[in-house]
Design a protein around this motif. Structure first.
Motif, mmCIF file in Angstrom:
data_model
loop_
_atom_site.group_PDB
_atom_site.id
_atom_site.type_symbol
_atom_site.label_atom_id
_atom_site.label_comp_id
_atom_site.label_asym_id
_atom_site.label_seq_id
_atom_site.Cartn_x
_atom_site.Cartn_y
_atom_site.Cartn_z
ATOM 1 N N VAL A 2 57.907 -29.860 -6.851
ATOM 2 C CA VAL A 2 57.754 -31.869 -6.388
ATOM 3 C C VAL A 2 56.936 -31.568 -5.739
ATOM 4 O O VAL A 2 56.131 -31.019 -4.822
ATOM 5 N N ASP A 3 56.618 -32.703 -6.348
ATOM 6 C CA ASP A 3 55.142 -33.044 -4.935
ATOM 7 C C ASP A 3 55.929 -33.504 -3.574
ATOM 8 O O ASP A 3 56.828 -34.631 -3.689
ATOM 9 N N HIS A 4 54.515 -32.984 -2.611
ATOM 10 C CA HIS A 4 55.796 -33.689 -1.831
ATOM 11 C C HIS A 4 55.623 -35.727 -1.476
ATOM 12 O O HIS A 4 56.416 -35.417 -1.179
ATOM 13 N N ALA A 5 54.536 -36.411 -2.120
ATOM 14 C CA ALA A 5 54.619 -37.820 -2.226
ATOM 15 C C ALA A 5 55.849 -38.498 -2.052
ATOM 16 O O ALA A 5 56.406 -38.963 -2.190
ATOM 17 N N ASP A 6 56.033 -37.848 -3.828
ATOM 18 C CA ASP A 6 57.374 -37.974 -4.379
ATOM 19 C C ASP A 6 58.667 -37.943 -4.091
ATOM 20 O O ASP A 6 59.553 -38.221 -3.267
ATOM 21 N N PHE A 7 58.026 -37.069 -2.902
ATOM 22 C CA PHE A 7 60.117 -36.153 -2.253
ATOM 23 C C PHE A 7 60.046 -37.511 -1.073
ATOM 24 O O PHE A 7 61.032 -37.883 -0.530
ATOM 25 N N PHE A 8 58.724 -37.284 -0.429
ATOM 26 C CA PHE A 8 58.834 -38.748 0.714
ATOM 27 C C PHE A 8 59.155 -39.821 0.443
ATOM 28 O O PHE A 8 60.038 -40.828 0.999
ATOM 29 N N ASP A 9 58.992 -40.099 -0.775
ATOM 30 C CA ASP A 9 59.661 -41.622 -0.863
ATOM 31 C C ASP A 9 60.992 -41.234 -1.585
ATOM 32 O O ASP A 9 61.755 -42.323 -0.875
ATOM 33 N N GLN A 10 61.649 -40.487 -1.617
ATOM 34 C CA GLN A 10 63.151 -40.643 -1.590
ATOM 35 C C GLN A 10 64.062 -40.132 -0.224
ATOM 36 O O GLN A 10 65.241 -40.626 -0.244
ATOM 37 N N LEU A 11 63.255 -39.605 0.797
ATOM 38 C CA LEU A 11 63.561 -40.200 1.874
ATOM 39 C C LEU A 11 63.734 -41.784 2.918
ATOM 40 O O LEU A 11 62.574 -42.252 2.894
ATOM 41 N N PRO A 12 65.002 -41.272 4.108
ATOM 42 C CA PRO A 12 65.101 -42.782 4.714
ATOM 43 C C PRO A 12 64.398 -42.937 5.416
ATOM 44 O O PRO A 12 64.751 -43.409 6.751
ATOM 45 N N TYR A 13 63.074 -41.570 6.298
ATOM 46 C CA TYR A 13 62.482 -41.673 7.459
ATOM 47 C C TYR A 13 61.436 -42.258 7.080
ATOM 48 O O TYR A 13 60.411 -42.020 5.873
ATOM 49 N N GLY A 14 60.611 -42.939 8.626
ATOM 50 C CA GLY A 14 59.071 -43.406 8.224
ATOM 51 C C GLY A 14 58.267 -42.770 8.682
ATOM 52 O O GLY A 14 57.162 -43.355 7.810
ATOM 53 N N LYS A 15 58.150 -41.964 9.702
ATOM 54 C CA LYS A 15 56.884 -40.826 9.547
ATOM 55 C C LYS A 15 57.024 -39.666 9.106
ATOM 56 O O LYS A 15 58.348 -38.342 9.558
ATOM 57 N N VAL A 16 56.028 -39.289 8.777
ATOM 58 C CA VAL A 16 55.671 -37.561 8.661
ATOM 59 C C VAL A 16 55.264 -37.210 9.336
ATOM 60 O O VAL A 16 53.613 -37.946 9.656
ATOM 61 N N ILE A 17 55.542 -35.460 9.812
ATOM 62 C CA ILE A 17 55.101 -34.982 11.376
ATOM 63 C C ILE A 17 54.047 -33.991 10.878
ATOM 64 O O ILE A 17 52.739 -33.476 11.043
ATOM 65 N N SER A 18 54.477 -33.123 9.600
ATOM 66 C CA SER A 18 53.916 -32.183 8.909
ATOM 67 C C SER A 18 54.321 -31.677 7.968
ATOM 68 O O SER A 18 55.552 -32.339 7.391
ATOM 69 N N GLY A 19 53.420 -30.773 6.598
ATOM 70 C CA GLY A 19 54.538 -30.232 6.276
ATOM 71 C C GLY A 19 53.385 -29.526 4.444
ATOM 72 O O GLY A 19 51.996 -28.989 5.403
ATOM 73 N N GLY A 20 53.250 -28.774 3.781
ATOM 74 C CA GLY A 20 52.985 -27.791 3.822
ATOM 75 C C GLY A 20 53.805 -26.932 2.268
ATOM 76 O O GLY A 20 54.642 -27.246 1.851
ATOM 77 N N TYR A 21 53.695 -25.760 2.176
ATOM 78 C CA TYR A 21 53.978 -24.655 1.713
ATOM 79 C C TYR A 21 54.736 -23.910 2.666
ATOM 80 O O TYR A 21 53.825 -23.786 4.627
ATOM 81 N N VAL A 22 56.255 -22.944 2.811
ATOM 82 C CA VAL A 22 56.331 -22.400 3.606
ATOM 83 C C VAL A 22 57.276 -20.920 2.634
ATOM 84 O O VAL A 22 57.235 -21.332 1.591
ATOM 85 N N GLU A 23 56.560 -19.422 3.244
ATOM 86 C CA GLU A 23 57.258 -18.339 2.987
ATOM 87 C C GLU A 23 58.166 -18.043 3.751
ATOM 88 O O GLU A 23 57.609 -17.535 5.166
ATOM 89 N N LEU A 24 59.094 -17.213 3.166
ATOM 90 C CA LEU A 24 60.192 -16.488 3.743
ATOM 91 C C LEU A 24 60.002 -14.771 3.844
ATOM 92 O O LEU A 24 60.512 -13.958 2.536
ATOM 93 N N HIS A 25 58.842 -14.537 5.030
ATOM 94 C CA HIS A 25 58.709 -13.020 5.129
ATOM 95 C C HIS A 25 59.788 -12.172 4.979
ATOM 96 O O HIS A 25 60.847 -12.671 6.117
ATOM 97 N N PRO A 26 60.455 -10.556 4.592
ATOM 98 C CA PRO A 26 60.704 -10.048 5.201
ATOM 99 C C PRO A 26 61.495 -10.298 6.694
ATOM 100 O O PRO A 26 62.863 -9.348 6.226
ATOM 101 N N ASP A 27 60.644 -10.058 7.178
ATOM 102 C CA ASP A 27 61.661 -9.942 9.112
ATOM 103 C C ASP A 27 61.711 -11.187 9.173
ATOM 104 O O ASP A 27 62.920 -11.117 10.584
ATOM 105 N N GLY A 28 61.670 -11.982 8.151
ATOM 106 C CA GLY A 28 63.118 -13.487 9.058
ATOM 107 C C GLY A 28 62.434 -14.544 9.601
ATOM 108 O O GLY A 28 62.548 -15.399 10.018
#
Length: 80
Positions: free
Chosen positions: A22-48
């Motif tokens: 899912v593209d960031h912009a396409d996802f944001f268009d579905q949200l009821p909020y007007g301001k993006v603070i940040s974003g990108g990619y996230v990974e959960l590491h084994p240590d939490g």
């Protein structure tokens, strides 16, 4: 996974995690909020811990690894 952190109507940071296909912009268009603070990619590491990176040019956002990881950790912590 991808993520966006947006500002809600009370000024609080609200994270959203979604699939890489899912593209960031396409996802944001579905949200009821007007301001993006940040974003990108996230990974959960084994240590939490979360590793945040990247961004999205069209939305003009860049990941803030330290702050974004803290927001994600807080939002996903166990609640009493």
């Amino acid at each position: 996974m991808k993520y966006l952190i947006v500002e809600d109507f009370s000024g609080q940071a609200v994270p959203f995690i979604f699939p890489r296909r899912v593209d960031h912009a396409d996802f944001f268009d579905q949200l009821p909020y007007g301001k993006v603070i940040s974003g990108g990619y996230v990974e959960l590491h084994p240590d939490g811990t979360f590793k945040c990176s990247g961004g999205h040019k069209e939305l003009g956002i860049v990941a803030d690894p330290e702050k974004d990881s803290a927001v994600l950790k807080e939002s996903l912590r166990p609640r009493p």
